[in-house]
Design a protein around this motif. Structure first.
Motif, PDB file in Angstrom:
ATOM      1  N   ILE A  41     -20.532  24.854  36.622  1.00 21.20           N
ATOM      2  CA  ILE A  41     -21.460  25.761  37.295  1.00 21.20           C
ATOM      3  C   ILE A  41     -22.309  24.957  38.264  1.00 21.20           C
ATOM      4  N   GLN A  42     -22.261  25.333  39.538  1.00 20.41           N
ATOM      5  CA  GLN A  42     -23.105  24.704  40.538  1.00 20.41           C
ATOM      6  C   GLN A  42     -24.191  25.693  40.915  1.00 20.41           C
ATOM      7  N   SER A  43     -25.431  25.264  40.705  1.00 19.01           N
ATOM      8  CA  SER A  43     -26.547  26.189  40.910  1.00 19.01           C
ATOM      9  C   SER A  43     -27.739  25.416  41.449  1.00 19.01           C
ATOM     10  N   TYR A  44     -28.795  26.156  41.727  1.00 17.41           N
ATOM     11  CA  TYR A  44     -30.025  25.529  42.190  1.00 17.41           C
ATOM     12  C   TYR A  44     -31.213  26.266  41.580  1.00 17.41           C
ATOM     13  N   LEU A  45     -32.106  25.495  40.980  1.00 18.43           N
ATOM     14  CA  LEU A  45     -33.362  25.991  40.403  1.00 18.43           C
ATOM     15  C   LEU A  45     -33.177  26.866  39.161  1.00 18.43           C
ATOM     16  N   VAL A  46     -32.005  26.837  38.552  1.00 16.48           N
ATOM     17  CA  VAL A  46     -31.808  27.591  37.310  1.00 16.48           C
ATOM     18  C   VAL A  46     -32.378  26.777  36.153  1.00 16.48           C
ATOM     19  N   ARG A  47     -33.193  27.417  35.317  1.00 15.60           N
ATOM     20  CA  ARG A  47     -33.776  26.716  34.181  1.00 15.60           C
ATOM     21  C   ARG A  47     -32.986  26.984  32.900  1.00 15.60           C
ATOM     22  N   THR A  48     -32.820  28.255  32.560  1.00 14.27           N
ATOM     23  CA  THR A  48     -32.064  28.586  31.349  1.00 14.27           C
ATOM     24  C   THR A  48     -30.929  29.530  31.709  1.00 14.27           C
ATOM     25  N   LEU A  49     -29.746  29.160  31.270  1.00 13.81           N
ATOM     26  CA  LEU A  49     -28.538  29.890  31.612  1.00 13.81           C
ATOM     27  C   LEU A  49     -27.847  30.314  30.333  1.00 13.81           C
ATOM     28  N   ARG A  50     -27.381  31.546  30.313  1.00 14.91           N
ATOM     29  CA  ARG A  50     -26.654  32.030  29.155  1.00 14.91           C
ATOM     30  C   ARG A  50     -25.352  32.646  29.636  1.00 14.91           C
ATOM     31  N   VAL A  51     -24.274  32.345  28.943  1.00 17.68           N
ATOM     32  CA  VAL A  51     -22.985  32.931  29.295  1.00 17.68           C
ATOM     33  C   VAL A  51     -22.474  33.708  28.089  1.00 17.68           C
ATOM     34  N   SER A  86     -30.325  30.142  42.675  1.00 16.44           N
ATOM     35  CA  SER A  86     -29.060  30.487  43.308  1.00 16.44           C
ATOM     36  C   SER A  86     -27.897  29.909  42.517  1.00 16.44           C
ATOM     37  N   VAL A  87     -26.770  30.613  42.594  1.00 26.66           N
ATOM     38  CA  VAL A  87     -25.537  30.129  41.988  1.00 26.66           C
ATOM     39  C   VAL A  87     -24.534  29.956  43.124  1.00 26.66           C
ATOM     40  N   HIS A  88     -24.051  28.727  43.283  1.00 29.66           N
ATOM     41  CA  HIS A  88     -23.169  28.385  44.400  1.00 29.66           C
ATOM     42  C   HIS A  88     -21.701  28.542  44.026  1.00 29.66           C
ATOM     43  N   SER A  89     -21.352  28.142  42.819  1.00 28.42           N
ATOM     44  CA  SER A  89     -19.980  28.355  42.384  1.00 28.42           C
ATOM     45  C   SER A  89     -19.869  28.261  40.878  1.00 28.42           C
ATOM     46  N   ILE A  90     -18.904  28.991  40.359  1.00 28.84           N
ATOM     47  CA  ILE A  90     -18.505  28.845  38.963  1.00 28.84           C
ATOM     48  C   ILE A  90     -17.018  28.604  38.965  1.00 28.84           C
ATOM     49  N   ILE A  92     -22.387  30.669  25.397  1.00 32.15           N
ATOM     50  CA  ILE A  92     -22.968  29.381  25.785  1.00 32.15           C
ATOM     51  C   ILE A  92     -24.411  29.612  26.195  1.00 32.15           C
ATOM     52  N   GLU A  93     -25.296  28.720  25.771  1.00 28.55           N
ATOM     53  CA  GLU A  93     -26.663  28.761  26.277  1.00 28.55           C
ATOM     54  C   GLU A  93     -27.082  27.345  26.629  1.00 28.55           C
ATOM     55  N   LYS A  94     -27.594  27.152  27.844  1.00 27.78           N
ATOM     56  CA  LYS A  94     -27.934  25.816  28.314  1.00 27.78           C
ATOM     57  C   LYS A  94     -29.287  25.817  28.990  1.00 27.78           C
ATOM     58  N   ASP A  95     -30.064  24.755  28.728  1.00 24.03           N
ATOM     59  CA  ASP A  95     -31.243  24.473  29.533  1.00 24.03           C
ATOM     60  C   ASP A  95     -30.819  23.457  30.571  1.00 24.03           C
ATOM     61  N   LEU A  96     -31.005  23.797  31.838  1.00 26.14           N
ATOM     62  CA  LEU A  96     -30.589  22.910  32.921  1.00 26.14           C
ATOM     63  C   LEU A  96     -31.743  22.039  33.371  1.00 26.14           C
ATOM     64  N   VAL A  97     -31.404  20.913  33.976  1.00 22.29           N
ATOM     65  CA  VAL A  97     -32.401  19.970  34.464  1.00 22.29           C
ATOM     66  C   VAL A  97     -32.725  20.310  35.914  1.00 22.29           C
ATOM     67  N   HIS A  98     -34.001  20.204  36.259  1.00 19.08           N
ATOM     68  CA  HIS A  98     -34.443  20.460  37.631  1.00 19.08           C
ATOM     69  C   HIS A  98     -33.967  19.322  38.526  1.00 19.08           C
ATOM     70  N   THR A  99     -33.158  19.643  39.534  1.00 16.30           N
ATOM     71  CA  THR A  99     -32.676  18.637  40.487  1.00 16.30           C
ATOM     72  C   THR A  99     -33.304  18.927  41.828  1.00 16.30           C
ATOM     73  N   GLU A 100     -34.221  18.087  42.224  1.00 18.54           N
ATOM     74  CA  GLU A 100     -34.965  18.312  43.464  1.00 18.54           C
ATOM     75  C   GLU A 100     -34.051  18.120  44.671  1.00 18.54           C
ATOM     76  N   GLY A 101     -33.885  19.185  45.479  1.00 16.27           N
ATOM     77  CA  GLY A 101     -33.166  19.053  46.741  1.00 16.27           C
ATOM     78  C   GLY A 101     -31.664  18.901  46.621  1.00 16.27           C
ATOM     79  N   GLN A 102     -31.109  18.994  45.413  1.00 16.17           N
ATOM     80  CA  GLN A 102     -29.650  18.961  45.307  1.00 16.17           C
ATOM     81  C   GLN A 102     -29.172  19.938  44.243  1.00 16.17           C
ATOM     82  N   LEU A 103     -27.891  20.243  44.279  1.00 17.13           N
ATOM     83  CA  LEU A 103     -27.338  21.239  43.365  1.00 17.13           C
ATOM     84  C   LEU A 103     -27.292  20.723  41.932  1.00 17.13           C
ATOM     85  N   GLN A 104     -27.525  21.627  41.012  1.00 17.76           N
ATOM     86  CA  GLN A 104     -27.279  21.357  39.603  1.00 17.76           C
ATOM     87  C   GLN A 104     -25.772  21.483  39.402  1.00 17.76           C
ATOM     88  N   ASN A 105     -25.184  20.504  38.751  1.00 17.22           N
ATOM     89  CA  ASN A 105     -23.738  20.510  38.553  1.00 17.22           C
ATOM     90  C   ASN A 105     -23.496  20.408  37.051  1.00 17.22           C
TER      91      ASN A 105
END
Length: 143
Positions: A64-74, A128-132, A89-102
């Motif tokens: 999952i490529q996203s930006y600014l997502v904190r908690t994600l559930r699938v 935002s979600v860029h790709s799954i 699936i439930e995940k807490d994502l890390v804040h990535t400043e200025g780049q995509l969460q991968n």
């Protein structure tokens, strides 16, 4: 069997529901195979979208490529209709400043006909979600 990206629109996959719709950043952008294009949330959380595979698949890995997502559930369903979703699936994502969460998630028991992706919270007013990508195999084509 060749593993394929089951989430691509070129594989026949569709986003059949999304709680937000920005004309410039529609939900189809999630599955177009291009990480430059994206779907963005508008308004409050949670926000969600539902992916329909039109077939029964077995997912082995989600990317999952996203930006600014904190908690994600699938959640996933193996029904013919988008009902009967189960928490997967439930995940807490890390804040990535200025780049995509991968986020790469090794999937267990990844049998699905539908995925429901819920952004429960974000690091900002928008996410935002860029790709799954869903790596795996087709178990059964539905006729």
């Amino acid at each position: 069997k060749m593993k394929t990206d089951l989430c691509l629109s070129s594989e026949g996959t569709e986003v059949i529901l999304a709680t937000s719709s920005d004309e410039k950043h529609p939900p189809e952008n999630i599955i177009d195979g291009n990480a430059e294009t994206f779907w963005t949330t508008t308004g409050m959380f949670p926000q969600e979208f539902v992916i329909c595979f039109h077939k029964h698949v077995k997912i082995e890995k989600l990317i999952i490529q996203s930006y600014l997502v904190r908690t994600l559930r699938v959640e996933k369903s193996t029904s013919k209709e988008p009902v009967g979703f189960q928490q997967w699936i439930e995940k807490d994502l890390v804040h990535t400043e200025g780049q995509l969460q991968n986020e790469e998630i090794t999937a267990h028991d990844g049998h699905a006909t539908y995925l429901r992706v819920i952004i429960q919270s974000a690091f900002d007013h928008f996410a935002s979600v860029h790709s799954i990508s869903a790596e795996g195999t087709v178990v059964l084509n539905s006729s």
